[in-house]
Design an enzyme around this catalytic site. Sequence first.
Site, short mmCIF file in Angstrom:
data_model
loop_
_atom_site.label_atom_id
_atom_site.label_comp_id
_atom_site.label_asym_id
_atom_site.label_seq_id
_atom_site.Cartn_x
_atom_site.Cartn_y
_atom_site.Cartn_z
N PHE A 11 103.34 88.06 47.35
CA PHE A 11 103.93 88.69 46.57
C PHE A 11 103.83 90.42 45.48
O PHE A 11 102.56 89.96 44.97
CB PHE A 11 104.95 87.66 45.31
CG PHE A 11 105.61 86.35 45.92
CD1 PHE A 11 106.54 86.75 45.56
CD2 PHE A 11 104.67 85.41 45.97
CE1 PHE A 11 107.18 85.47 46.61
CE2 PHE A 11 105.32 84.21 46.56
CZ PHE A 11 106.66 84.11 47.00
N ASP A 12 104.47 90.99 45.74
CA ASP A 12 104.41 92.06 45.41
C ASP A 12 104.42 91.74 43.67
O ASP A 12 105.62 90.69 43.10
CB ASP A 12 104.99 93.02 45.38
CG ASP A 12 105.30 94.77 43.90
OD1 ASP A 12 104.08 94.93 43.58
OD2 ASP A 12 106.18 94.95 44.11
#
Length: 219
Positions: A11-12
């Site tokens: 995930f960013d």
Amino acid sequence: MQLTDFAAVIFDMDGLLIDTETIYCQSWQRAAADCGFIITPAFYGQLVGRSRADALRIVLDHFGDRVPMPAFQESVLHYETVCFSEETIPIKPGALELIRAVETRGLPKALATSTHRPAATQRLARTGLDRHFPITITGDDVPRPKPSPDIYLMACEKLGVAPQDALAFEDSDPGVQAAHAAGVTVVMVPDFKAPSPDAHTRAARIFPSLLTALVALGA
């Protein structure tokens, strides 16, 4: 394409899991105003997903001598510190549900952000997301920030998976480019700026929200 088609998920952070880009934009606009020039929301869109060094270089390239460095840098840091210390940092709708869906399926996960580690650590702690990400790679950990693939290659190494077996979630063009360059399948959920034609080419799927992605990916 389903979550279970992959061995790990990456995930960013900013603009994907937490709603920070509006705070960033306001901070940079206020700093610019203090220094005698104007950053519009449209121009700020060019900075989304970039490292601080890259963003400052884009500002300098565009405005030239009108930017009084390092006074502008100091002003940006001041406004960011104030805003992120005093204002609530909202979690994006669907973020917790998606994270929990990944956890329910037993998939290892990591967070990969261009943000410097002290700021990333603070924001993860303030939102309570820190407990979900024992593996966190920041812009301080790699020689080249997004859009280079370094941060995703390191995330895959930490997760113990091959890039082609990982799924990434990103909100920005540089993030999509970084994941794709690393060989990671990337899903885009745009935040501050609409996806470019290049992002449409590189992203496996583009969804309007994490909630939509959650349903579409069988989570």
